[in-house]
Enzyme design. Structure first.
Site, PDB file in Angstrom:
ATOM      1  CG  ASP A  86      19.264  33.856  70.970  1.00 45.88           C
ATOM      2  OD1 ASP A  86      19.613  33.086  69.423  1.00 45.88           O
ATOM      3  OD2 ASP A  86      17.864  33.788  71.130  1.00 45.88           O
ATOM      4  CB  CYS A 138      -3.955  60.641  62.927  1.00 37.73           C
ATOM      5  SG  CYS A 138      -3.155  60.914  64.514  1.00 37.73           S
ATOM      6  CE  LYS A 148      21.864  26.694  70.023  1.00 34.09           C
ATOM      7  NZ  LYS A 148      21.844  27.791  69.411  1.00 34.09           N
ATOM      8  CB  CYS A 164      -0.273  65.476  64.442  1.00 34.77           C
ATOM      9  SG  CYS A 164      -0.078  63.580  65.905  1.00 34.77           S
ATOM     10  CB  CYS A 191      -0.100  60.961  61.457  1.00 34.41           C
ATOM     11  SG  CYS A 191      -0.850  62.614  61.919  1.00 34.41           S
ATOM     12  CB  CYS A 194      -4.487  65.378  64.517  1.00 35.66           C
ATOM     13  SG  CYS A 194      -3.319  64.251  62.637  1.00 35.66           S
ATOM     14  CE  LYS A 213      16.679  26.199  69.691  1.00 39.28           C
ATOM     15  NZ  LYS A 213      17.392  27.166  68.375  1.00 39.28           N
ATOM     16  CD  GLU A 237      31.229  24.967  75.609  1.00 42.86           C
ATOM     17  OE1 GLU A 237      30.745  25.822  74.954  1.00 42.86           O
ATOM     18  OE2 GLU A 237      32.147  24.444  75.776  1.00 42.86           O
ATOM     19  CE1 TYR A 248      30.996  28.565  68.965  1.00 44.77           C
ATOM     20  CE2 TYR A 248      29.420  30.122  70.852  1.00 44.77           C
ATOM     21  CZ  TYR A 248      29.821  29.237  68.689  1.00 44.77           C
ATOM     22  OH  TYR A 248      28.992  30.208  68.069  1.00 44.77           O
TER      23      TYR A 248
HETATM   24  S1  IVH Z   1      29.820  25.131  69.662  1.00 43.42           S
HETATM   25  C1  IVH Z   1      30.456  22.092  65.644  1.00 43.42           C
HETATM   26  N1  IVH Z   1      29.220  26.248  71.525  1.00 43.42           N
HETATM   27  O1  IVH Z   1      24.472  27.284  68.068  1.00 43.42           O
HETATM   28  C2  IVH Z   1      30.085  22.951  66.845  1.00 43.42           C
HETATM   29  N2  IVH Z   1      27.707  26.860  69.945  1.00 43.42           N
HETATM   30  O2  IVH Z   1      22.472  25.826  67.194  1.00 43.42           O
HETATM   31  C3  IVH Z   1      30.139  24.216  67.265  1.00 43.42           C
HETATM   32  N3  IVH Z   1      25.964  28.518  69.512  1.00 43.42           N
HETATM   33  O3  IVH Z   1      26.683  27.021  65.332  1.00 43.42           O
HETATM   34  C4  IVH Z   1      29.202  25.458  67.620  1.00 43.42           C
HETATM   35  N4  IVH Z   1      26.146  29.245  72.263  1.00 43.42           N
HETATM   36  O4  IVH Z   1      26.467  29.373  66.587  1.00 43.42           O
HETATM   37  C5  IVH Z   1      28.641  26.060  70.355  1.00 43.42           C
HETATM   38  N5  IVH Z   1      28.292  27.344  73.803  1.00 43.42           N
HETATM   39  C6  IVH Z   1      29.180  27.597  72.028  1.00 43.42           C
HETATM   40  C7  IVH Z   1      27.457  28.133  71.593  1.00 43.42           C
HETATM   41  C8  IVH Z   1      27.094  27.786  70.765  1.00 43.42           C
HETATM   42  C9  IVH Z   1      25.946  29.253  70.353  1.00 43.42           C
HETATM   43  C10 IVH Z   1      25.643  28.336  68.972  1.00 43.42           C
HETATM   44  C11 IVH Z   1      26.628  27.849  67.169  1.00 43.42           C
HETATM   45  C12 IVH Z   1      26.050  26.984  66.378  1.00 43.42           C
HETATM   46  C13 IVH Z   1      24.002  27.293  66.714  1.00 43.42           C
HETATM   47  C14 IVH Z   1      24.488  25.499  66.397  1.00 43.42           C
END
Ligand code: IVH
Length: 682
Positions: free
Chosen positions: A117, A406, A115, A430, A424, A409, A312, A113, A225
């Site tokens: 942010d 500034c 991740k 200005c 300022c 001015c 990451k 999946e 998720y």
């Molecule tokens: S699963 C027990 N799935 O990343 C597992 N987390 O660095 C629960 N996050 O705590 C998390 N996308 O806040 C999961 N597709 C995804 C995610 C995800 C972002 C975040 C989440 C997690 C953190 C870990």
């Protein structure tokens, strides 16, 4: 309507609205227009007012409601909210796969999946209704932010389906789409507020707000998720997410079942490249063992599951020379340092400048001119400097000193207590502040003088024709006729255009029209620091006219609902300056509105972007003119003839047959006067 029919209709409307809400916010594929949606919502809200006994907590009218909270309640998580082990290397993903296989055998399926942010959230649903939303906190207990979360339209207040467990939790990530983030920062800068560094910070800051109606203005969204609960009717993670998708949750479309490590690597590589095309930030990929049975066999450490891992993406980073630091003065006088860098390629674009935000950040980073600095572009769009290479610091590099005066001015800069930015204070004289102030004054949401764009304002200032906004109202045609504007065309050549009669007429008409702009917008147009559109409305509504605001004490302002100490201080500072009072008196004499006239349908923007043709007989000719006026006052445009670009035809009696034929041909809705009035009332 009798009670029984009302209850039935309320239930029916909630179902219909939830369905269309889902089409719009979750699937991004609406079936009805915004106007039709609003009409349904209004019908529901009217019925709920008439029959308050049938008001349901999961009603879509209850998304934004309730008083601001004093603080969030702490709630203990039923299941601890764990995080994930992180890695930046594919080697560690291989090791993860080996560890998993050692415990559960060779036959493993993974789910990959994105991740997201953002900020983690846990939603509890009981009997298909959203009961509570809690942040991660320390993993054991978090903040109850239910009222804030309810304002996020893609989170269902009520779900539908047959196989829904009586009680379950679903976890996901609240995030802010990039475009919404940029717009939010633009508004903050315009209101003299510090911008957020990235969408994640903006999300976290928004969830911490204690007033749900403020949160509702933040463009938040949520992907889910992870489904969890006792005795879930699924045996794997993928199926649970697909079921959740059917129930109405926003689940990402980019989920892949992978049978081998190579398939996992393909997913990682694909998204390392494609993530730039997404409308939100991701910072990596999450890999999860699919089978619940295998997940249970693998178990957990104290902090993380052993059945999942996050890969990451490395932050895109480059090193380059810090050549100099410039200082930009904004509309409110805030001085922002900007780093000039030796151009460097970073994430596909050439970076020459990076914002340094304020003096504290420069001090924290201990930057010096001539340093070799690291520039990063995480998920974020704006590059930032994250540090310097101590090995390469020139021996004679001097610590950086923030300027005292500034750059535009020469006025001595000030720094208010508790604020990071230097200002300022010479806001009336200005040059960049004057220019930005006039641009703000004429902007659409303020005095709406669209005939005076940025270039024209610059020319008027440079030629000394205006010095402040009050001068606009003294302009005569002879002041403007024949003025020249120079600009660069697409080929970089300098071109000149002259103000001719038509341009001059347009400018003066625009200025004249602005005298009708209501008080609350005039107040906003003055550009008082921290007084944005909403605050200006509150002030106008509470104090009724400008003199009451000018004479209000700091305490009185501070004790006004939704106006805090910072805003009160800024309002007082503005009106305590005799130069500002003089400016207001001149604007008053020119005929601008300084009295509150109550909520007005006039000059709303509800019909913005919509074109109307008026046809037929409306009783009296004046009524026809009044309808025309209403279209324009509400931001709509009038057309004489029906074309494919017409959005609505407002028809009276005996509408022209040609127009009717065209309307049918192009499928344009023909509405009557009553329907039109309903449209603008909403
Ligand atoms: S699963 C027990 N799935 O990343 C597992 N987390 O660095 C629960 N996050 O705590 C998390 N996308 O806040 C999961 N597709 C995804 C995610 C995800 C972002 C975040 C989440 C997690 C953190 C870990």
């Amino acid at each position: 309507m009798d009670k029984e029919t009302a209850k039935k209709r309320i239930d029916e409307l909630i179902k219909i609205i939830n369905y269309h809400n889902y089409r719009y916010y979750v699937l991004a594929s609406p079936e009805i227009s915004d106007y039709e949606f609003d009409t349904l919502l209004r019908e529901l809200s009217d019925l709920e007012k008439q029959f308050p006994e049938y008001l349901r907590i999961d009603s879509p009218t209850q998304r934004v409601g309730g008083e601001p909270l004093k603080e969030f309640k702490t709630v203990v998580h039923k299941y601890p909210m764990l995080s994930l082990p992180n890695t930046y290397t594919k080697g560690e993903i291989r090791e993860f796969d080996e560890r998993v296989k050692k415990t559960v055998g060779e036959n493993v399926e993974y789910v990959c999946e994105l991740k997201f942010d953002g900020v983690a959230i846990s939603l509890t649903y009981k009997n298909k209704i959203l009961e509570r939303a809690v942040t991660r906190g320390d993993g054991e207990k978090g903040d109850d932010v239910t009222a804030n979360i309810k304002t996020i339209s893609s989170i269902p207040l009520q779900i539908e389906g047959d196989d829904i467990p009586e009680e379950f939790e679903i976890r996901g990530e609240i995030f802010m789409p990039r475009k919404g983030f940029e717009r939010l920062n633009e508004i903050r800068l315009r209101n003299g507020e510090p911008p957020f560094a990235n969408p994640r910070n903006a999300t976290a800051g928004s969830l911490k707000l204690l007033s749900p109606s403020e949160v509702a203005k933040r463009p938040l969204d949520c992907f889910l998720y992870f489904l969890l609960g006792d005795n879930l009717p699924f045996n794997n993670h993928y199926d649970s997410l697909m079921a959740a998708k059917k129930w109405g949750f926003k689940i990402s479309d980019y989920i892949a079942k992978c049978k081998s490590i190579d398939e996992i690597f393909m997913f990682i590589d694909e998204w390392e490249f494609n993530r730039k095309q997404l409308y939100f930030d991701i910072d990596g990929i999450v890999i999860k063992v699919n089978s619940f049975k295998q997940q249970a066999e693998l178990g957990y450490t104290a902090k993380v599951p052993k059945w999942a891992i996050a890969y990451k993406y490395p932050t895109e980073r480059a090193s380059t020379k810090l050549l100099s630091i410039d200082f930009q003065v904004g509309r409110t006088g805030a001085v922002t340092p900007v780093a000039n860098l030796q151009p460097v390629l970073l994430g596909g674009t050439i970076v020459k400048r990076a914002s340094l935000y304020n003096d504290d950040i420069i001090k924290k980073l201990d930057l010096r001119i001539g340093d070799t600095v690291y520039v990063e572009k995480g998920g974020e769009i704006i590059p930032k400097i994250t540090g310097y290479d101590s090995q390469q610091r020139p021996a004679d590099a001097k610590p950086f000193e923030f300027i005292e005066y500034c750059p535009e001015c020469g006025t001595k800069l000030i720094r208010s207590e508790g604020e990071a930015a230097f200002y300022c204070p010479n806001n009336l004289y200005c040059p960049p502040q004057i220019k930005a102030g006039i641009e703000h004054f004429t902007s659409r949401k303020a005095m709406d003088i669209q005939s005076l764009g940025e270039n024209k304002i610059a020319v008027l200032l440079v030629n000394g024709i205006i010095k402040d906004v009050a001068d606009l109202y003294d302009l005569k045609p002879s002041d403007l006729l024949g003025i020249e504007i120079k600009y660069h065309d697409d080929n970089g050549k300098i071109r000149t255009v002259k103000f001719r009669e038509k341009t001059v007429e347009n400018i003066l008409q625009g200025i004249e029209n602005s005298k009708k702009v209501p008080f609350e917008r005039v107040l906003f147009a003055l550009g008082i620091r921290h007084v944005g559109e909403t605050t200006a409305k509150i002030l106008a509504h509470k104090f009724l006219n400008i003199d009451n605001i000018i004479n209000a004490s700091f305490d009185k302002l501070k004790n006004t609902e939704n106006i805090g100490e910072t805003v009160a201080l800024s309002i007082r500072a503005f009106f305590d300056n005799p130069k500002n009072i003089n400016l207001i008196n001149r604007l008053k004499n020119s005929g601008l509105q300084f009295e509150y006239k109550g909520e007005n349908v006039e000059s709303s923007q509800i019909l913005k972007g919509k074109s109307f043709v008026i046809s037929g007989n409306f009783g009296t000719p004046t009524r026809r003119e009044e309808i025309k006026k209403l279209v324009v006052q509400n931001g709509g445009a009038l057309q004489n003839a029906v074309s494919s670009k017409t959005n609505y035809i407002i028809a009276g009696e005996n509408m022209g047959p040609e127009k009717l034929k065209k309307a049918n041909e192009f499928g344009i809705p023909v509405i009557d006067e009553k329907y039109f009035l309903q449209m603008i009332e909403s």
